[in-house]
Design a protein around this motif. Structure first.
Motif, PDB file in Angstrom:
ATOM      1  N   LEU A 343       0.826  -1.204   0.000  1.00 31.84           N
ATOM      2  CA  LEU A 343       0.000   0.000   0.000  1.00 31.84           C
ATOM      3  C   LEU A 343       0.860   1.255   0.000  1.00 31.84           C
ATOM      4  O   LEU A 343       0.516   2.257  -0.650  1.00 31.84           O
ATOM      5  N   ASP A 344       1.986   1.221   0.712  1.00 30.91           N
ATOM      6  CA  ASP A 344       2.906   2.366   0.699  1.00 30.91           C
ATOM      7  C   ASP A 344       3.408   2.651  -0.715  1.00 30.91           C
ATOM      8  O   ASP A 344       3.460   3.807  -1.150  1.00 30.91           O
ATOM      9  N   ALA A 345       3.780   1.588  -1.427  1.00 30.06           N
ATOM     10  CA  ALA A 345       4.280   1.753  -2.792  1.00 30.06           C
ATOM     11  C   ALA A 345       3.186   2.306  -3.705  1.00 30.06           C
ATOM     12  O   ALA A 345       3.437   3.189  -4.545  1.00 30.06           O
ATOM     13  N   MET A 346       1.967   1.809  -3.544  1.00 25.73           N
ATOM     14  CA  MET A 346       0.855   2.290  -4.356  1.00 25.73           C
ATOM     15  C   MET A 346       0.544   3.754  -4.042  1.00 25.73           C
ATOM     16  O   MET A 346       0.242   4.549  -4.932  1.00 25.73           O
ATOM     17  N   PHE A 347       0.629   4.123  -2.746  1.00 26.09           N
ATOM     18  CA  PHE A 347       0.357   5.502  -2.350  1.00 26.09           C
ATOM     19  C   PHE A 347       1.405   6.454  -2.932  1.00 26.09           C
ATOM     20  O   PHE A 347       1.081   7.547  -3.407  1.00 26.09           O
ATOM     21  N   THR A 357      -2.090  13.559  -0.965  1.00 23.12           N
ATOM     22  CA  THR A 357      -3.365  14.062  -0.455  1.00 23.12           C
ATOM     23  C   THR A 357      -4.249  12.925   0.033  1.00 23.12           C
ATOM     24  O   THR A 357      -4.003  11.749  -0.235  1.00 23.12           O
ATOM     25  N   ALA A 358      -5.316  13.329   0.721  1.00 25.67           N
ATOM     26  CA  ALA A 358      -6.306  12.351   1.175  1.00 25.67           C
ATOM     27  C   ALA A 358      -7.005  11.709  -0.016  1.00 25.67           C
ATOM     28  O   ALA A 358      -7.433  10.555   0.046  1.00 25.67           O
ATOM     29  N   TYR A 359      -7.111  12.456  -1.112  1.00 20.82           N
ATOM     30  CA  TYR A 359      -7.724  11.911  -2.332  1.00 20.82           C
ATOM     31  C   TYR A 359      -6.864  10.789  -2.896  1.00 20.82           C
ATOM     32  O   TYR A 359      -7.372   9.736  -3.288  1.00 20.82           O
ATOM     33  N   ALA A 360      -5.545  10.984  -2.928  1.00 14.94           N
ATOM     34  CA  ALA A 360      -4.632   9.939  -3.394  1.00 14.94           C
ATOM     35  C   ALA A 360      -4.703   8.722  -2.477  1.00 14.94           C
ATOM     36  O   ALA A 360      -4.633   7.573  -2.938  1.00 14.94           O
ATOM     37  N   ALA A 361      -4.856   8.969  -1.173  1.00 13.13           N
ATOM     38  CA  ALA A 361      -4.967   7.857  -0.223  1.00 13.13           C
ATOM     39  C   ALA A 361      -6.227   7.048  -0.473  1.00 13.13           C
ATOM     40  O   ALA A 361      -6.208   5.809  -0.452  1.00 13.13           O
ATOM     41  N   GLU A 362      -7.349   7.739  -0.730  1.00  8.79           N
ATOM     42  CA  GLU A 362      -8.599   7.032  -0.996  1.00  8.79           C
ATOM     43  C   GLU A 362      -8.497   6.215  -2.283  1.00  8.79           C
ATOM     44  O   GLU A 362      -8.933   5.053  -2.330  1.00  8.79           O
ATOM     45  N   ARG A 363      -7.916   6.789  -3.325  1.00 12.81           N
ATOM     46  CA  ARG A 363      -7.748   6.066  -4.578  1.00 12.81           C
ATOM     47  C   ARG A 363      -6.867   4.832  -4.376  1.00 12.81           C
ATOM     48  O   ARG A 363      -7.112   3.775  -4.952  1.00 12.81           O
ATOM     49  N   THR A 364      -5.835   4.969  -3.541  1.00 15.94           N
ATOM     50  CA  THR A 364      -4.934   3.850  -3.275  1.00 15.94           C
ATOM     51  C   THR A 364      -5.665   2.705  -2.591  1.00 15.94           C
ATOM     52  O   THR A 364      -5.550   1.538  -2.990  1.00 15.94           O
ATOM     53  N   ILE A 365      -6.412   3.026  -1.550  1.00 25.62           N
ATOM     54  CA  ILE A 365      -7.117   1.996  -0.789  1.00 25.62           C
ATOM     55  C   ILE A 365      -8.186   1.322  -1.639  1.00 25.62           C
ATOM     56  O   ILE A 365      -8.350   0.092  -1.622  1.00 25.62           O
ATOM     57  N   THR A 366      -8.918   2.116  -2.419  1.00 27.75           N
ATOM     58  CA  THR A 366      -9.950   1.550  -3.300  1.00 27.75           C
ATOM     59  C   THR A 366      -9.320   0.624  -4.334  1.00 27.75           C
ATOM     60  O   THR A 366      -9.825  -0.476  -4.587  1.00 27.75           O
TER      61      THR A 366
END
Length: 412
Positions: A343-347, A357-366
């Motif tokens: 997940l760190d690598a994807m983020f 950003t929080a938007y990038a975090a949400e996209r990563t988790i999804t």
């Protein structure tokens, strides 16, 4: 075609981007240098493509991430052809079961520029002008044909082809019902149909319309534009339901059909039972098909896009989603660490395009939940199990939890 270094353009329409990428892939087949083994080896080495075996490969980056293609070699071991699969049904005349309001990447199907409101015409042009019935399931035992009580077979009434096995409470939702459902759902009788088609012998069909609202996330920054479509996916096998999604994808092939489900903002599914499609009110509430919904959705995504977060904030959200107990086994701890590292690598990759950003975090988790989470299948392959879970909204709770926690960071 070096997808490993490509970045989506600002405000791009995913459908146009996907079509452009497919055109480039098809054009590359004509280029001997592009179809050399060195090219394929380079794609594999860069992580843009993954090998599946049996001549099959999968795109791991780019707009068609997750799509599979087949490589055919000549006698010298060089690539003779790259076969990108559209997955649509083809009848005995060679006509592809697809209607669309504009040409698709594969150049196939029946096109009416700008679309049409004529349901009967779309049904005929898309190959969806058939109905489904159920007949008693039969089996042979010691030379005797017996009936399997309580089990039925879904059958196409135009060809007699068996589509699946169902129980006694199953009532087919006909293809034409999907059109009526969408018309009533959006409150319009003269809906302009974007696309419609059949997959896998009619076992699965799709219909889509485009909504007039356009969602733009952070217009002065990343400028991500989401053009929402409403699509219906109807399964006639007994293995899936009647699903409606709000999505940025216009289904025109098996891949975009899968992407439409994968990237759906919201989804609603009902089982094939009597009176199923009468639940319009519940569908409208769940899908949030209103101007107010899109205003709220845009406001929240904008807030996420404008909220910078630290890695520690990202890890706090991950810890809430996947808590690690103090007495966890070494194997559980190792799996936890591996997931966090992935997940760190994807983020980091998302942050390169969208900022940290929080938007990038949400996209990563999804993205992780939809494509990277390990699925333990029972009697399905892993891909089918993952697809079934996506269709059934198996990760909706996790996505909602992540969204709520990230929204809290916007008010600090």
């Amino acid at each position: 075609m070096d997808q490993g270094t490509r970045q989506p353009e600002r405000g791009v329409d995913v459908n146009a981007a996907f079509a452009g990428e497919k055109a480039a892939q098809i054009a590359a087949v004509e280029d001997k240098a592009a179809r050399s083994r060195e090219w394929l080896d380079g794609q594999l080495a860069s992580g843009a493509v993954g090998k599946l075996g049996g001549g099959w490969y999968e795109y791991l980056t780019g707009w068609d991430r997750g799509e599979r293609f087949r490589v055919e070699l000549d006698a010298a071991g060089q690539i003779a052809a790259i076969v990108n699969q559209h997955g649509l049904d083809v009848d005995t005349t060679g006509r592809v079961a697809l209607y669309a309001s504009s040409p698709a990447w594969h150049g196939l199907g029946q096109i009416i520029p700008g679309g049409t409101t004529d349901v009967d015409k779309v049904l005929a042009m898309s190959g969806l002008d058939f109905t489904v019935t159920t007949v008693p399931a039969m089996y042979e035992w010691l030379g005797e044909l017996r009936r399997h009580d309580g089990r039925f077979t879904t059958v196409r009434e135009d060809t007699g082809e068996a589509l699946g096995s169902v129980g006694k409470k199953y009532v087919p939702i006909q293809n034409a019902d999907g059109f009526g459902f969408l018309q009533e759902l959006v409150g319009e009788t003269d809906v302009v149909w974007e696309s419609a088609g059949a997959l896998r012998g009619g076992r699965r069909v799709f219909v889509s319309i485009r909504l007039p609202q356009t969602v733009t996330v952070d217009a002065d920054g990343i400028n991500d534009e989401i053009v929402p479509y409403v699509a219906i996916f109807n399964d006639h096998t007994g293995g899936g339901g009647f699903t409606c999604v709000v999505t940025p994808w216009r289904p025109v092939c098996a891949n975009t059909e899968r992407f439409a489900v994968r990237d759906a903002h919201t989804s609603w599914t009902v089982r094939h039972t009597r009176g199923a499609t009468a639940a319009i009110r519940e569908a409208r509430r769940t899908l949030g098909l209103s101007v107010r919904y899109f205003e709220q959705f845009t406001a929240e995504e904008n807030a996420l896009a404008r909220t910078d977060i630290a890695v520690a904030d990202f890890h706090a959200v991950l810890g809430a989603l996947w808590p690690l107990e103090e007495d966890a086994t070494d194997k559980v701890k190792a799996n936890h660490a591996e997931r966090t590292e992935q997940l760190d690598a994807m983020f980091r990759a998302e942050a390169g395009r969208l900022g940290r950003t929080a938007y990038a975090a949400e996209r990563t988790i999804t993205d992780f939940l939809d494509h990277r989470t390990r699925v333990v299948p029972r009697n399905l392959t892993e891909d089918l199990a993952r697809a079934q879970r996506a269709l059934e909204g198996g990760y909706d709770d996790e996505k909602s939890s992540a969204h709520r926690r990230l929204m809290l960071l916007t008010t600090r």
